[in-house]
Design a protein around this motif. Structure first.
Motif, PDB file in Angstrom:
ATOM      1  N   HIS A  47      10.335 -10.670  -2.841  1.00 19.56           N
ATOM      2  CA  HIS A  47      10.341  -9.216  -2.792  1.00 19.56           C
ATOM      3  C   HIS A  47      10.064  -8.758  -1.357  1.00 19.56           C
ATOM      4  O   HIS A  47       9.066  -9.158  -0.764  1.00 19.56           O
ATOM      5  CB  HIS A  47       9.253  -8.629  -3.693  1.00 19.56           C
ATOM      6  N   SER A  48      10.948  -7.942  -0.815  1.00 18.62           N
ATOM      7  CA  SER A  48      10.714  -7.278   0.467  1.00 18.62           C
ATOM      8  C   SER A  48      10.536  -5.803   0.169  1.00 18.62           C
ATOM      9  O   SER A  48      11.396  -5.187  -0.460  1.00 18.62           O
ATOM     10  CB  SER A  48      11.893  -7.494   1.417  1.00 18.62           C
ATOM     11  N   MET A  49       9.426  -5.230   0.627  1.00 20.42           N
ATOM     12  CA  MET A  49       9.080  -3.867   0.234  1.00 20.42           C
ATOM     13  C   MET A  49       8.725  -3.025   1.447  1.00 20.42           C
ATOM     14  O   MET A  49       8.140  -3.519   2.416  1.00 20.42           O
ATOM     15  CB  MET A  49       7.917  -3.898  -0.765  1.00 20.42           C
ATOM     16  N   HIS A  50       9.082  -1.757   1.361  1.00 20.07           N
ATOM     17  CA  HIS A  50       8.865  -0.836   2.469  1.00 20.07           C
ATOM     18  C   HIS A  50       8.502   0.533   1.918  1.00 20.07           C
ATOM     19  O   HIS A  50       9.268   1.124   1.151  1.00 20.07           O
ATOM     20  CB  HIS A  50      10.137  -0.739   3.326  1.00 20.07           C
TER      21      HIS A  50
ATOM     22  N   ILE B 242       9.779   1.731  -6.436  1.00 23.08           N
ATOM     23  CA  ILE B 242       8.577   2.115  -7.150  1.00 23.08           C
ATOM     24  C   ILE B 242       7.943   3.280  -6.398  1.00 23.08           C
ATOM     25  O   ILE B 242       8.227   3.508  -5.220  1.00 23.08           O
ATOM     26  CB  ILE B 242       7.568   0.954  -7.285  1.00 23.08           C
ATOM     27  N   TRP B 243       7.099   4.021  -7.090  1.00 19.48           N
ATOM     28  CA  TRP B 243       6.404   5.150  -6.490  1.00 19.48           C
ATOM     29  C   TRP B 243       4.925   5.034  -6.806  1.00 19.48           C
ATOM     30  O   TRP B 243       4.538   4.717  -7.939  1.00 19.48           O
ATOM     31  CB  TRP B 243       6.938   6.469  -7.036  1.00 19.48           C
TER      32      TRP B 243
ATOM     33  N   VAL C 125       8.603   3.608  -2.501  1.00 22.41           N
ATOM     34  CA  VAL C 125       8.642   2.262  -1.950  1.00 22.41           C
ATOM     35  C   VAL C 125       9.977   1.622  -2.306  1.00 22.41           C
ATOM     36  O   VAL C 125      10.326   1.492  -3.477  1.00 22.41           O
ATOM     37  CB  VAL C 125       7.489   1.395  -2.505  1.00 22.41           C
ATOM     38  N   GLU C 126      10.723   1.234  -1.282  1.00 25.36           N
ATOM     39  CA  GLU C 126      12.006   0.560  -1.489  1.00 25.36           C
ATOM     40  C   GLU C 126      11.764  -0.926  -1.749  1.00 25.36           C
ATOM     41  O   GLU C 126      10.940  -1.560  -1.081  1.00 25.36           O
ATOM     42  CB  GLU C 126      12.863   0.742  -0.242  1.00 25.36           C
ATOM     43  N   VAL C 127      12.460  -1.479  -2.725  1.00 28.28           N
ATOM     44  CA  VAL C 127      12.269  -2.873  -3.118  1.00 28.28           C
ATOM     45  C   VAL C 127      13.580  -3.635  -2.983  1.00 28.28           C
ATOM     46  O   VAL C 127      14.609  -3.207  -3.506  1.00 28.28           O
ATOM     47  CB  VAL C 127      11.772  -2.984  -4.574  1.00 28.28           C
TER      48      VAL C 127
ATOM     49  N   VAL D  88       0.864  -1.181   0.000  1.00 28.65           N
ATOM     50  CA  VAL D  88       0.000   0.000   0.000  1.00 28.65           C
ATOM     51  C   VAL D  88       0.902   1.233   0.000  1.00 28.65           C
ATOM     52  O   VAL D  88       1.801   1.338   0.838  1.00 28.65           O
ATOM     53  CB  VAL D  88      -0.920   0.022   1.235  1.00 28.65           C
ATOM     54  N   PRO D  89       0.710   2.182  -0.924  1.00 25.60           N
ATOM     55  CA  PRO D  89       1.577   3.364  -0.956  1.00 25.60           C
ATOM     56  C   PRO D  89       1.232   4.356   0.150  1.00 25.60           C
ATOM     57  O   PRO D  89       0.795   5.475  -0.099  1.00 25.60           O
ATOM     58  CB  PRO D  89       1.322   3.940  -2.356  1.00 25.60           C
ATOM     59  N   LYS D  90       1.400   3.899   1.381  1.00 29.05           N
ATOM     60  CA  LYS D  90       1.266   4.729   2.570  1.00 29.05           C
ATOM     61  C   LYS D  90       2.537   4.563   3.386  1.00 29.05           C
ATOM     62  O   LYS D  90       2.999   3.440   3.589  1.00 29.05           O
ATOM     63  CB  LYS D  90       0.062   4.310   3.417  1.00 29.05           C
TER      64      LYS D  90
END
Length: 470
Positions: free
Chosen positions: A256-259, A299-300, A274-276, A229-231
């Motif tokens: 994939h680990s995303m933050h 990604i943004w 979002v860092e991937v 979620v882009p929050k």
């Protein structure tokens, strides 16, 4: 069968703690109770009315399992009036939260200590006013009103994990707006070897069965189908399992680990970065990566009240070059684009025994059909809506996504089906180096035929962990 009396329902609640009896009792007074709350609060804001209504129900339930009032209706209405008074006092306090000790307590719980500087406190209060409603409610109830996460979840009739996410989002927004340092992200992404070695090399068994529940509305805030979620503060880990051995087996391909890290702006569009961390398992299969070796780095994305927007994508290549792709570039809408948050429900999708079906014209690209119970490996089943993403004019050069999304709007499982000639033509931007069709390459893989077009099961994307910053 006769309708049970109010006295019978109260007795069942007191003696047996029957929630069904409590719900039957409340239904009789629901509408007048909501009207009373709306009038007492002097507002038509549905979120505020629902908040007081839910708080009233919680207090009523906790009291009724201990004793029954002589006049239930009068007692229930008085509970609602008391909750309205509490809400009005709380609202007044929230609007003027300027006492240094109170604000310092808020920051100390999850962030660095701050001074008693009055200008800084005014700034914090101003930021809180601009935090989204659901996140602000969670922050207010947790930090200023002293409710526990469990109590807030009961008040808002949602899962404790959802409340934790809202608290995390709210904290990150406050920190970001005030330019405050955050704790180092030491636990969001595990070391590569630990993550890969902790996952089975062969995809766990997956059980999907029709649910007895009616279809339910899905608010999909994720960047489909990347699980994030882009929050600010959202974090997730998901794995890709890919078809091999003629399509009989699905092997671990990547993790994939995303933050969702921080606020950003690209070409004038506000968004979240979002860092991937993309980790690829060892494989000798030629189609593990595209020929140029692209690997996602960042990604943004952004959210509106009704849509999820992909804004940009950064990838790295084996030759060291970085590629930056945005919503202004040609072909962006075909690869990423915009998705509706509220998924349209269409109950017409009936599959034949041969997994074939026909869809009507003018179908939305993203739609849901019915509820299913989904479990992966030995986990408990989760109730999900089945969601499809497909062009309205099916083509062998396109892909089909079949996803299962839970009531919190989080994807549990997404399945990719390749059109029989997707990436099998040399002029294709994703050409994988073979002109065999997918049914020829994976003769044992499951297929779906939609409007006469064959789609071959190629990959499964599984949520393996979802964690928010704390």
């Amino acid at each position: 069968m006769d309708r049970p009396s109010e006295e019978d329902l109260l007795q069942r609640i007191l003696e047996h703690k029957e929630q069904d009896s409590f719900e039957s009792l409340i239904i009789r007074y629901e509408q007048p109770l909501l009207s009373l709350i709306r009038i007492r609060l002097g507002t038509s804001e549905r979120a505020d009315i629902e908040d007081v209504f839910q708080d009233t129900l919680l207090q009523a339930w906790l009291s009724l399992i201990r004793s029954s009032p002589a006049n239930f209706q009068a007692w229930l209405y008085q509970l609602a009036r008391n909750r309205c008074s509490d809400w009005q006092r709380s609202r007044a306090k929230t609007q003027i939260v300027r006492e240094a000790a109170t604000v310092r307590h808020f920051m100390d719980r999850r962030g660095p200590k701050i001074s008693d500087d009055s200008d800084r406190i005014d700034e914090i209060v101003d930021v809180l006013r601009h935090v989204p409603v659901r996140e602000r409610k969670a922050l207010t109830e947790f930090y200023f009103q002293g409710f526990s996460i469990a109590e807030i979840a009961a008040r808002q009739r949602t899962a404790q994990g959802t409340i934790k996410r809202r608290l995390s989002y709210g904290r990150e927004i406050v920190r970001s707006e005030l330019d405050l340092p955050t704790q180092k992200r030491t636990q969001i992404m595990k070391p590569r070897t630990e993550t890969l070695e902790s996952l089975p090399p062969i995809r766990p068994s997956i059980s999907i069965s029709k649910s007895m529940s009616e279809p339910f509305e899905v608010d999909l805030q994720e960047m489909a189908w990347w699980f994030i979620v882009p929050k600010i503060g959202d974090a997730v880990r998901w794995a890709t399992y890919e078809a091999t051995e003629n399509g009989q087996t699905f092997c671990l391909k990547s993790v994939h680990s995303m933050h969702a890290k921080c606020a950003a702006e690209i070409h004038g569009r506000a968004c979240v970065e979002v860092e991937v961390d993309e980790q690829e398992a060892n494989s000798d299969r030629s189609f593990v990566s595209f020929p140029n070796g692209d690997k996602s780095l960042r990604i943004w994305g952004g959210l509106t009240d009704s849509e999820v927007h992909w804004i940009a994508h950064e990838s790295g290549r084996t030759d060291g070059k970085k590629m930056f792709y945005t919503f202004l570039d040609k072909g962006w809408d075909q690869d990423f684009g915009v998705c509706e948050r509220t998924i349209a429900i269409h109950n017409f999708l009936e599959e034949m025994k041969d997994q074939s079906c026909n869809l009507p014209p003018e179908l939305p690209r993203l739609f849901a059909d019915r509820a299913f119970d989904v479990s992966v490996g030995d986990t408990e089943s989760v109730e999900c809506m089945r969601v499809f993403e497909l062009d309205s004019d099916p083509s062998e050069s396109d892909v089909l996504i079949e996803a299962y999304v839970n009531r919190d709007g989080r994807t549990v499982l997404a399945r990719r089906y390749n059109g029989n000639r997707w990436a099998k033509v040399k002029d294709s931007p994703h050409f994988l180096g073979t002109q065999d069709t997918w049914t020829e390459e994976f003769p044992s893989a499951p297929t779906k035929t939609i409007n006469g077009v064959v789609y071959v099961h190629y990959e499964d994307f599984l949520r393996i962990e979802s964690r928010n910053r704390s």
